[in-house]
Design a protein around this motif. Structure first.
Motif, PDB file in Angstrom:
ATOM      1  N   PRO A  12       0.915  -1.319   0.128  1.00  0.00           N
ATOM      2  CA  PRO A  12      -0.083   0.037   0.196  1.00  0.00           C
ATOM      3  C   PRO A  12       0.946   1.268   0.007  1.00  0.00           C
ATOM      4  CG  PRO A  12      -0.196  -1.204   2.125  1.00  0.00           C
ATOM      5  CD  PRO A  12       0.710  -2.231   1.139  1.00  0.00           C
ATOM      6  N   GLY A  80       1.238  -1.038  -7.465  1.00  0.00           N
ATOM      7  CA  GLY A  80       0.853  -0.799  -6.156  1.00  0.00           C
ATOM      8  C   GLY A  80       0.105  -2.129  -5.465  1.00  0.00           C
ATOM      9  N   GLY A  81       0.176  -2.441  -4.136  1.00  0.00           N
ATOM     10  CA  GLY A  81      -0.449  -3.269  -3.560  1.00  0.00           C
ATOM     11  C   GLY A  81      -0.188  -4.772  -4.063  1.00  0.00           C
ATOM     12  N   ASP A  82      -0.997  -5.446  -4.650  1.00  0.00           N
ATOM     13  CA  ASP A  82      -0.324  -6.861  -5.304  1.00  0.00           C
ATOM     14  C   ASP A  82      -0.843  -6.725  -6.723  1.00  0.00           C
ATOM     15  OD1 ASP A  82      -0.626  -9.842  -4.401  1.00  0.00           O
ATOM     16  OD2 ASP A  82      -1.741  -9.677  -6.285  1.00  0.00           O
ATOM     17  N   ALA A  87      -4.435  -4.973 -11.317  1.00  0.00           N
ATOM     18  CA  ALA A  87      -2.956  -4.559 -11.653  1.00  0.00           C
ATOM     19  C   ALA A  87      -2.306  -5.037 -12.968  1.00  0.00           C
ATOM     20  CB  ALA A  87      -2.232  -4.445 -10.577  1.00  0.00           C
ATOM     21  N   ALA A 116      -5.050  -3.473  -1.414  1.00  0.00           N
ATOM     22  CA  ALA A 116      -5.517  -2.256  -0.403  1.00  0.00           C
ATOM     23  C   ALA A 116      -6.589  -2.717   0.641  1.00  0.00           C
ATOM     24  CB  ALA A 116      -6.173  -1.291  -1.474  1.00  0.00           C
ATOM     25  N   VAL A 120      -6.933  -2.043   4.262  1.00  0.00           N
ATOM     26  CA  VAL A 120      -8.220  -1.592   4.933  1.00  0.00           C
ATOM     27  C   VAL A 120      -8.694  -2.165   5.798  1.00  0.00           C
ATOM     28  CG1 VAL A 120     -10.610  -0.346   4.423  1.00  0.00           C
ATOM     29  CG2 VAL A 120      -8.468   0.262   2.912  1.00  0.00           C
ATOM     30  N   TYR A 164     -12.803  -1.441  -5.349  1.00  0.00           N
ATOM     31  CA  TYR A 164     -11.481  -0.963  -5.920  1.00  0.00           C
ATOM     32  C   TYR A 164     -11.892   0.200  -6.858  1.00  0.00           C
ATOM     33  CZ  TYR A 164      -8.301  -4.269  -3.646  1.00  0.00           C
ATOM     34  OH  TYR A 164      -7.826  -4.956  -2.854  1.00  0.00           O
ATOM     35  N   ASN A 165     -11.272   1.094  -7.373  1.00  0.00           N
ATOM     36  CA  ASN A 165     -11.601   2.195  -8.374  1.00  0.00           C
ATOM     37  C   ASN A 165     -12.844   2.720  -8.215  1.00  0.00           C
ATOM     38  OD1 ASN A 165      -8.879   1.781  -9.673  1.00  0.00           O
ATOM     39  ND2 ASN A 165      -9.720  -0.173 -10.293  1.00  0.00           N
ATOM     40  N   PRO A 166     -13.151   3.436  -7.072  1.00  0.00           N
ATOM     41  CA  PRO A 166     -14.548   3.701  -6.710  1.00  0.00           C
ATOM     42  C   PRO A 166     -15.089   4.798  -7.354  1.00  0.00           C
ATOM     43  CG  PRO A 166     -13.284   4.305  -4.833  1.00  0.00           C
ATOM     44  CD  PRO A 166     -12.242   3.518  -5.769  1.00  0.00           C
ATOM     45  N   ALA A 198      -4.513   3.939   2.686  1.00  0.00           N
ATOM     46  CA  ALA A 198      -4.111   3.131   3.824  1.00  0.00           C
ATOM     47  C   ALA A 198      -2.953   2.645   3.656  1.00  0.00           C
ATOM     48  CB  ALA A 198      -5.163   1.827   3.807  1.00  0.00           C
ATOM     49  N   ARG A 200      -0.124   4.571   4.082  1.00  0.00           N
ATOM     50  CA  ARG A 200       0.777   5.535   3.759  1.00  0.00           C
ATOM     51  C   ARG A 200       0.197   7.030   4.156  1.00  0.00           C
ATOM     52  NH1 ARG A 200      -1.533   4.159  -1.753  1.00  0.00           N
ATOM     53  NH2 ARG A 200      -2.576   6.137  -2.404  1.00  0.00           N
ATOM     54  N   MET A 220     -10.046   8.411  -5.631  1.00  0.00           N
ATOM     55  CA  MET A 220      -9.441   7.300  -6.222  1.00  0.00           C
ATOM     56  C   MET A 220      -8.681   6.706  -5.322  1.00  0.00           C
ATOM     57  SD  MET A 220      -8.612   9.524  -9.865  1.00  0.00           S
ATOM     58  CE  MET A 220      -7.221   8.365 -10.176  1.00  0.00           C
ATOM     59  N   ALA A 221      -8.010   7.263  -4.281  1.00  0.00           N
ATOM     60  CA  ALA A 221      -7.004   6.452  -3.427  1.00  0.00           C
ATOM     61  C   ALA A 221      -7.732   5.832  -2.306  1.00  0.00           C
ATOM     62  CB  ALA A 221      -6.237   7.552  -2.842  1.00  0.00           C
TER      63      ALA A 221
HETATM   64  N1  SAH Z   1      -3.064  -3.474  -7.342  1.00  0.00           N
HETATM   65  C1  SAH Z   1      -3.690  -2.501  -6.435  1.00  0.00           C
HETATM   66  C2  SAH Z   1      -5.061  -2.173  -6.798  1.00  0.00           C
HETATM   67  C3  SAH Z   1      -5.075  -1.193  -7.943  1.00  0.00           C
HETATM   68  S1  SAH Z   1      -6.410  -0.613  -8.530  1.00  0.00           S
HETATM   69  C4  SAH Z   1      -3.993  -3.208  -4.904  1.00  0.00           C
HETATM   70  O1  SAH Z   1      -3.776  -4.354  -4.639  1.00  0.00           O
HETATM   71  O2  SAH Z   1      -4.026  -2.644  -3.698  1.00  0.00           O
HETATM   72  C5  SAH Z   1      -6.533   0.980  -7.917  1.00  0.00           C
HETATM   73  C6  SAH Z   1      -7.390   1.213  -6.584  1.00  0.00           C
HETATM   74  O3  SAH Z   1      -6.775   0.625  -5.542  1.00  0.00           O
HETATM   75  C7  SAH Z   1      -7.512   2.445  -5.946  1.00  0.00           C
HETATM   76  O4  SAH Z   1      -8.549   3.273  -6.741  1.00  0.00           O
HETATM   77  C8  SAH Z   1      -7.975   2.333  -4.613  1.00  0.00           C
HETATM   78  O5  SAH Z   1      -9.484   1.740  -4.642  1.00  0.00           O
HETATM   79  C9  SAH Z   1      -7.320   1.025  -4.272  1.00  0.00           C
HETATM   80  N2  SAH Z   1      -5.995   1.383  -3.403  1.00  0.00           N
HETATM   81  C10 SAH Z   1      -4.921   1.449  -3.857  1.00  0.00           C
HETATM   82  N3  SAH Z   1      -3.901   1.860  -2.731  1.00  0.00           N
HETATM   83  C11 SAH Z   1      -4.777   2.162  -1.762  1.00  0.00           C
HETATM   84  C12 SAH Z   1      -4.435   2.546  -0.486  1.00  0.00           C
HETATM   85  N4  SAH Z   1      -3.182   2.486  -0.015  1.00  0.00           N
HETATM   86  N5  SAH Z   1      -5.432   2.638   0.488  1.00  0.00           N
HETATM   87  C13 SAH Z   1      -6.823   2.434  -0.191  1.00  0.00           C
HETATM   88  N6  SAH Z   1      -7.202   2.085  -1.335  1.00  0.00           N
HETATM   89  C14 SAH Z   1      -6.073   1.860  -2.147  1.00  0.00           C
END
Ligand code: SAH
Length: 257
Positions: A12, A80-82, A87, A116, A120, A164-166, A198, A200, A220-221
């Motif tokens: 994240p 980002g994330g997984d 992704a 993410a 969260v 995601y991507n709300p 979340a 960061r 978007m975040a």
């Molecule tokens: N591959 C990423 C997701 C990419 S899609 C993952 O696994 O987290 C992008 C969306 O991920 C954002 O619109 C938001 O909904 C979510 N997102 C990514 N990082 C985030 C974070 N630190 N906190 C909350 N939501 C996050």
């Protein structure tokens, strides 16, 4: 051909959420590809080439990274994330399937990261403690009607949900529509967790009821977790509430504490 591509999840945000495997893969890479803001999180290493690209250019970015790997380089592609959750991992494999035969001979390593919804969920308690699903609200890659259908069916099936991507500039009304669909299927008291940035800087976690949830509470975040009719809130004196979904469910799909 000794080329290799690692598709790496950065988690994240903060460095403590980066796995040791991801750090080792990044350190060993000769070139790093990715969406600009994700690349900015990777410490620059001497002699390592960087290829930043725009958010929407996933297939072009995957193709460039694969061509580079096929030329014999050790290439890293960051998400980002997984990398497997909305992704780059699927985009890279899609490009391999459609691309030249030599791309299939590459060594491919998908390096998982904390996604993410898990970050969260951990901040809120255990809202994903029973069955759940993850839905991207973006209609870039699927029709909006399909999003609506999946929301309805997931609510009827009793799944907790992670969105995601709300929202985005191009999608101003979809999230309010999603809440309206859920209000038609679920009790107004179902907890809705808005988790912004979340793990960061700028993190904000807020829980409201489904009745109170509004589209302008997310950007978007933000990753949004929708509880189930059985999700509970445990209030604590002077401490944050704990939101959790009990581990047991009866035949009707209603979880029990
Ligand atoms: N591959 C990423 C997701 C990419 S899609 C993952 O696994 O987290 C992008 C969306 O991920 C954002 O619109 C938001 O909904 C979510 N997102 C990514 N990082 C985030 C974070 N630190 N906190 C909350 N939501 C996050």
């Amino acid at each position: 051909m000794s080329g290799r591509i690692a598709v790496i999840g950065l988690g994240p945000g903060e460095a403590r959420w980066l796995t040791p495997e991801a750090a080792a893969e990044l350190a060993a890479a000769e070139a790093v590809y990715g969406y600009g803001p994700y690349l900015d999180r990777v410490p620059a290493l001497h002699g390592q080439a960087r290829h930043a690209s725009d958010n929407r250019e996933e297939i072009a970015r995957a193709g460039a990274a694969l061509a580079h790997a096929a030329a014999g380089a050790r290439v890293a592609m960051v998400s980002g994330g997984d990398p497997g959750v909305f992704a780059m991992a699927a985009a890279v494999i899609e490009a391999i399937e459609a691309g030249p035969a030599e791309w299939r001979a590459l060594e491919v390593s998908v390096v998982p990261g904390i996604t993410a919804m898990l970050m969260v969920a951990a901040r809120a308690g255990a809202p994903l403690g029973h069955d759940f699903c993850a839905i991207s609200l973006s209609d870039n890659l699927k029709p909006w009607e399909l999003v609506e259908r999946r929301l309805r069916l997931a609510a009827q099936a009793g799944f907790a949900m992670a969105f995601y991507n709300p929202v985005s500039k191009a999608r101003p009304w979809q999230l309010d529509r999603a809440f309206a669909i859920l209000r038609a299927e679920l009790p107004a008291t179902v907890p809705v967790i808005f988790g912004r940035a979340a793990g960061r800087a700028g993190e904000r976690i807020a829980t409201v009821s489904l009745a109170e949830a509004r589209g302008d509470m997310a950007d978007m975040a933000t990753c949004i977790i929708i509880g189930t009719p059985a999700t509970r809130i445990v209030p604590r004196e002077g401490l944050p509430d704990l939101v959790y979904t009990p581990r047991r469910a009866d035949a009707g799909g209603t979880e029990r504490a």
